[in-house]
Enzyme design. Structure first.
Site, PDB file in Angstrom:
ATOM      1  N   ASN A 133      16.616  41.622  45.882  1.00 47.65           N
ATOM      2  CA  ASN A 133      16.598  41.246  44.410  1.00 47.65           C
ATOM      3  C   ASN A 133      15.179  39.833  44.281  1.00 47.65           C
ATOM      4  OD1 ASN A 133      16.661  39.563  41.579  1.00 47.65           O
ATOM      5  ND2 ASN A 133      18.749  38.736  41.797  1.00 47.65           N
ATOM      6  N   CYS A 166      14.900  34.965  35.705  1.00 52.15           N
ATOM      7  CA  CYS A 166      13.923  36.721  36.177  1.00 52.15           C
ATOM      8  C   CYS A 166      13.141  36.878  35.293  1.00 52.15           C
ATOM      9  CB  CYS A 166      15.104  37.554  36.134  1.00 52.15           C
ATOM     10  SG  CYS A 166      16.543  37.298  37.829  1.00 52.15           S
ATOM     11  N   GLU A 194      10.584  31.285  39.616  1.00 54.18           N
ATOM     12  CA  GLU A 194      11.291  30.647  39.808  1.00 54.18           C
ATOM     13  C   GLU A 194      11.544  30.332  41.015  1.00 54.18           C
ATOM     14  OE1 GLU A 194      15.263  31.575  39.622  1.00 54.18           O
ATOM     15  OE2 GLU A 194      14.551  33.703  38.880  1.00 54.18           O
ATOM     16  N   HIS A 209      16.287  44.980  34.311  1.00 54.65           N
ATOM     17  CA  HIS A 209      16.500  43.660  35.556  1.00 54.65           C
ATOM     18  C   HIS A 209      17.721  44.413  36.448  1.00 54.65           C
ATOM     19  CE1 HIS A 209      16.643  40.408  37.355  1.00 54.65           C
ATOM     20  NE2 HIS A 209      17.572  39.557  37.046  1.00 54.65           N
ATOM     21  N   SER A 241      27.627  35.805  35.937  1.00 49.08           N
ATOM     22  CA  SER A 241      27.026  36.099  35.169  1.00 49.08           C
ATOM     23  C   SER A 241      26.269  37.895  34.951  1.00 49.08           C
ATOM     24  CB  SER A 241      25.754  36.066  36.753  1.00 49.08           C
ATOM     25  OG  SER A 241      25.989  36.553  38.025  1.00 49.08           O
TER      26      SER A 241
HETATM   27  P1  HMG Z   1      30.977  39.724  44.926  1.00 51.25           P
HETATM   28  O1  HMG Z   1      32.642  38.418  45.281  1.00 51.25           O
HETATM   29  O2  HMG Z   1      31.033  39.452  46.556  1.00 51.25           O
HETATM   30  O3  HMG Z   1      31.991  41.152  45.438  1.00 51.25           O
HETATM   31  O4  HMG Z   1      30.175  39.697  44.460  1.00 51.25           O
HETATM   32  P2  HMG Z   1      33.119  41.887  44.795  1.00 51.25           P
HETATM   33  O5  HMG Z   1      34.086  41.988  45.103  1.00 51.25           O
HETATM   34  O6  HMG Z   1      32.390  41.543  42.755  1.00 51.25           O
HETATM   35  O7  HMG Z   1      31.788  43.643  45.187  1.00 51.25           O
HETATM   36  C1  HMG Z   1      30.970  43.830  44.518  1.00 51.25           C
HETATM   37  C2  HMG Z   1      31.398  45.378  44.050  1.00 51.25           C
HETATM   38  O8  HMG Z   1      31.349  46.719  45.757  1.00 51.25           O
HETATM   39  C3  HMG Z   1      32.454  45.877  43.415  1.00 51.25           C
HETATM   40  O9  HMG Z   1      32.592  47.097  42.154  1.00 51.25           O
HETATM   41  C4  HMG Z   1      33.534  46.229  44.506  1.00 51.25           C
HETATM   42  O10 HMG Z   1      34.776  46.918  43.209  1.00 51.25           O
HETATM   43  C5  HMG Z   1      32.370  46.857  45.683  1.00 51.25           C
HETATM   44  P3  HMG Z   1      32.438  47.055  40.808  1.00 51.25           P
HETATM   45  O11 HMG Z   1      33.436  46.634  40.690  1.00 51.25           O
HETATM   46  O12 HMG Z   1      31.619  45.819  39.983  1.00 51.25           O
HETATM   47  O13 HMG Z   1      31.451  47.610  40.520  1.00 51.25           O
HETATM   48  N1  HMG Z   1      33.201  46.961  46.760  1.00 51.25           N
HETATM   49  C6  HMG Z   1      33.138  48.328  47.346  1.00 51.25           C
HETATM   50  N2  HMG Z   1      32.918  49.604  46.751  1.00 51.25           N
HETATM   51  C7  HMG Z   1      32.822  50.774  48.329  1.00 51.25           C
HETATM   52  N3  HMG Z   1      33.888  50.016  48.860  1.00 51.25           N
HETATM   53  C8  HMG Z   1      34.061  48.725  49.266  1.00 51.25           C
HETATM   54  C9  HMG Z   1      33.556  47.623  48.458  1.00 51.25           C
HETATM   55  N4  HMG Z   1      34.710  46.380  48.310  1.00 51.25           N
HETATM   56  C10 HMG Z   1      33.812  46.159  47.509  1.00 51.25           C
HETATM   57  N5  HMG Z   1      35.052  48.993  50.692  1.00 51.25           N
HETATM   58  C11 HMG Z   1      28.231  39.204  42.773  1.00 51.25           C
HETATM   59  C12 HMG Z   1      29.497  40.223  43.917  1.00 51.25           C
HETATM   60  C13 HMG Z   1      27.556  40.038  41.734  1.00 51.25           C
HETATM   61  C14 HMG Z   1      29.330  38.236  42.254  1.00 51.25           C
HETATM   62  C15 HMG Z   1      27.206  38.626  43.681  1.00 51.25           C
HETATM   63  O14 HMG Z   1      26.564  38.979  44.754  1.00 51.25           O
HETATM   64  C16 HMG Z   1      26.700  37.484  43.136  1.00 51.25           C
HETATM   65  O15 HMG Z   1      27.524  35.802  43.016  1.00 51.25           O
HETATM   66  N6  HMG Z   1      25.266  37.244  43.547  1.00 51.25           N
HETATM   67  C17 HMG Z   1      24.415  36.949  43.083  1.00 51.25           C
HETATM   68  C18 HMG Z   1      24.530  36.071  41.138  1.00 51.25           C
HETATM   69  C19 HMG Z   1      23.986  38.041  40.050  1.00 51.25           C
HETATM   70  O16 HMG Z   1      23.001  38.401  41.015  1.00 51.25           O
HETATM   71  N7  HMG Z   1      24.522  38.396  39.046  1.00 51.25           N
HETATM   72  C20 HMG Z   1      23.422  39.048  38.284  1.00 51.25           C
HETATM   73  C21 HMG Z   1      23.872  39.137  37.041  1.00 51.25           C
HETATM   74  S1  HMG Z   1      22.518  37.326  36.702  1.00 51.25           S
HETATM   75  C22 HMG Z   1      21.193  37.663  36.482  1.00 51.25           C
HETATM   76  O17 HMG Z   1      20.616  39.206  36.942  1.00 51.25           O
HETATM   77  C23 HMG Z   1      20.428  37.008  36.962  1.00 51.25           C
HETATM   78  C24 HMG Z   1      19.816  37.234  38.167  1.00 51.25           C
HETATM   79  O18 HMG Z   1      19.082  37.917  38.904  1.00 51.25           O
HETATM   80  C25 HMG Z   1      18.353  34.984  38.916  1.00 51.25           C
HETATM   81  C26 HMG Z   1      17.579  34.938  37.921  1.00 51.25           C
HETATM   82  O19 HMG Z   1      17.818  35.815  35.853  1.00 51.25           O
HETATM   83  O20 HMG Z   1      16.839  34.465  38.205  1.00 51.25           O
HETATM   84  C27 HMG Z   1      20.303  36.852  39.759  1.00 51.25           C
END
Ligand code: HMG
Length: 398
Positions: free
Chosen positions: A284, A119, A87, A241, A209
């Site tokens: 990733n 992906c 992609e 994945h 997502s």
């Molecule tokens: P965010 O808002 O930066 O993070 O975005 P958050 O606030 O949701 O925190 C992430 C985790 O860290 C949470 O854990 C927090 O509690 C923890 P959870 O509640 O999920 O268990 N956390 C901490 N832990 C320890 N100490 C701390 C601390 N602070 C927070 N101090 C988000 C996270 C995934 C949304 C962001 O990284 C993002 O937008 N990523 C890109 C999208 C993505 O990966 N989506 C996954 C599903 S879609 C997919 O798999 C397809 C893809 O590969 C693309 C394709 O298909 O082409 C992405």
């Protein structure tokens, strides 16, 4: 009723190889620069490092490196199809697979093309490769999942970026893993992550997502169990994945149902931990992430053996998901690289400042549509120049 398709032929992954880019960014450094608690990345996302690619490394060079690491000259004469799933392609018309075919010197009477669905693309490519070998048993198909994941400086997805390519040779009587002919896919027309043609970085509904990834997982898994007689007890490991390993861990917990003994749960957890080792150091790699997890499992697990079944969960935003499984064959360890973890430690570490320069640098073409590149000594293959808008690649002589 067990609906597994009866195929009188064993088809699967004969060999699997991998390549990543030459630079690495430590997430501890990124956390400091972004004013974020480093635990958020290491514990919240389960990520420690991400691979960074300069302009001279793209989906073509990484695909050629991954493929070249597993192919013999004889196999290059036998391959009759090359599929690159990506992609982050480098041309809207010409397929990356055609460049890779040329760079590897694969015999001319082959079909080469690119395939895309976020992906998920490489999973579709594997299925197509399997159907091709079913029809033409002597065929060997090279399936490559190759991507460079760029979210943007300070974007929520920034610590989950990465770069890499997984190459798989699909044949009859495979020497690594045989497919079980039990694929179940699901499609949902959603906007969780997408990249319009005019944008170099994706638009992401982050939380949505993650919910879609997990909901697609449970619903496709339920359908898979309904259509086939599998339960989690049938599998020695599950590969997911891996957009970032913590999300997959949540998926694993959803699949650990009450029917599993504590011993089985511990063993699945142990294998999961091995399956995320490479991803934790690379980030990733979109289409290749699932198969990087498989490679990490095969090269690092201590409790796997021939005959063990592994189930795989593929997810591509947009969204298409799929469950399918394979069985390890006798001698599967022979073609693996047990030294990969130490090789990954040889990447050059970048400061955050240098990462921002390297990763987001754009090609500057002169008025004739040309640009020259330098500094690719540490690569196996490189984009060496663009001449009149034509990308020129070369194997780097060492
Ligand atoms: P965010 O808002 O930066 O993070 O975005 P958050 O606030 O949701 O925190 C992430 C985790 O860290 C949470 O854990 C927090 O509690 C923890 P959870 O509640 O999920 O268990 N956390 C901490 N832990 C320890 N100490 C701390 C601390 N602070 C927070 N101090 C988000 C996270 C995934 C949304 C962001 O990284 C993002 O937008 N990523 C890109 C999208 C993505 O990966 N989506 C996954 C599903 S879609 C997919 O798999 C397809 C893809 O590969 C693309 C394709 O298909 O082409 C992405």
């Amino acid at each position: 009723m067990n609906e597994k398709t009866e195929v009188n032929m064993t088809i699967g992954i004969d060999k699997i190889g991998f390549a990543t880019s030459q630079y690495v960014l430590k997430l501890q450094d990124l956390a400091e620069a972004r004013g974020v608690d480093p635990d958020k990345y290491s514990k919240g996302l389960l990520l420690n490092e991400i691979s960074i690619a300069p302009l001279t490394e793209d989906v073509v060079t990484l695909a050629a490196s991954a493929s070249n690491s597993i192919l013999t000259d004889k196999e290059k004469e036998e391959i009759d199809m090359v599929i690159v799933a990506t992609e982050s392609g480098i041309d809207q018309s010409k397929a990356a697979a055609v460049f890779v075919h040329g760079l590897l010197g694969i015999q001319p009477f082959a079909r080469s093309f690119e395939i895309k669905e976020a992906c998920y693309g490489a999973t579709a490519a594997l299925h197509y490769a399997k159907l091709h070998v079913e029809n033409s048993p002597k065929s060997k198909v090279l399936v490559i999942a190759s991507d460079i994941a760029k979210y943007g400086v300070t974007a929520p997805g920034e610590p989950t970026q990465g770069a890499g390519s997984v190459a798989m040779l699909i044949t009859q009587n495979p020497r690594t893993m045989a497919f079980n002919n039990d694929n179940v896919a699901q499609t949902r027309d959603i906007m969780d992550f997408w990249r319009p043609n005019y944008s170099t970085t994706p638009y992401v509904n982050g939380l949505y997502s993650t919910q879609q990834y997990l909901d697609s997982l449970t619903t496709t898994w339920d359908e898979y169990k309904k259509r086939f007689d599998w339960t989690m007890n049938d599998f020695a490991a599950i590969c997911f994945h891996l957009p970032y390993p913590k999300l997959a861990l949540k998926g694993l917990r959803k699949m650990m149902d009450k029917t599993l003994s504590q011993e089985k749960k511990d063993s699945l957890q142990e294998n999961f931990d091995k399956s995320i080792l490479y991803s934790q150091m690379i980030g990733n790699i979109y289409t290749g992430s699932l198969f990087l997890g498989l490679l990490s499992l095969l090269e690092n697990a201590e409790n796997l053996k021939a005959g063990d079944k592994i189930v795989l969960y593929s997810y591509g935003s947009g969204a298409v998901s799929e469950f399918f499984s394979g069985e390890l064959v006798e001698g599967y360890e022979t073609y693996l690289d047990k030294d990969r973890l130490s090789k990954l430690k040889q990447r050059t570490a970048l400061s955050v400042e240098d990462y921002e320069k390297v990763f987001f640098e754009e090609v500057e073409l002169d008025e004739s549509g040309s640009a020259q590149f330098a500094g690719f000594e540490n690569q196996d293959y490189a984009l060496v120049e663009i001449l009149d808008h034509q990308r020129r690649y070369s194997k780097v002589e060492k």
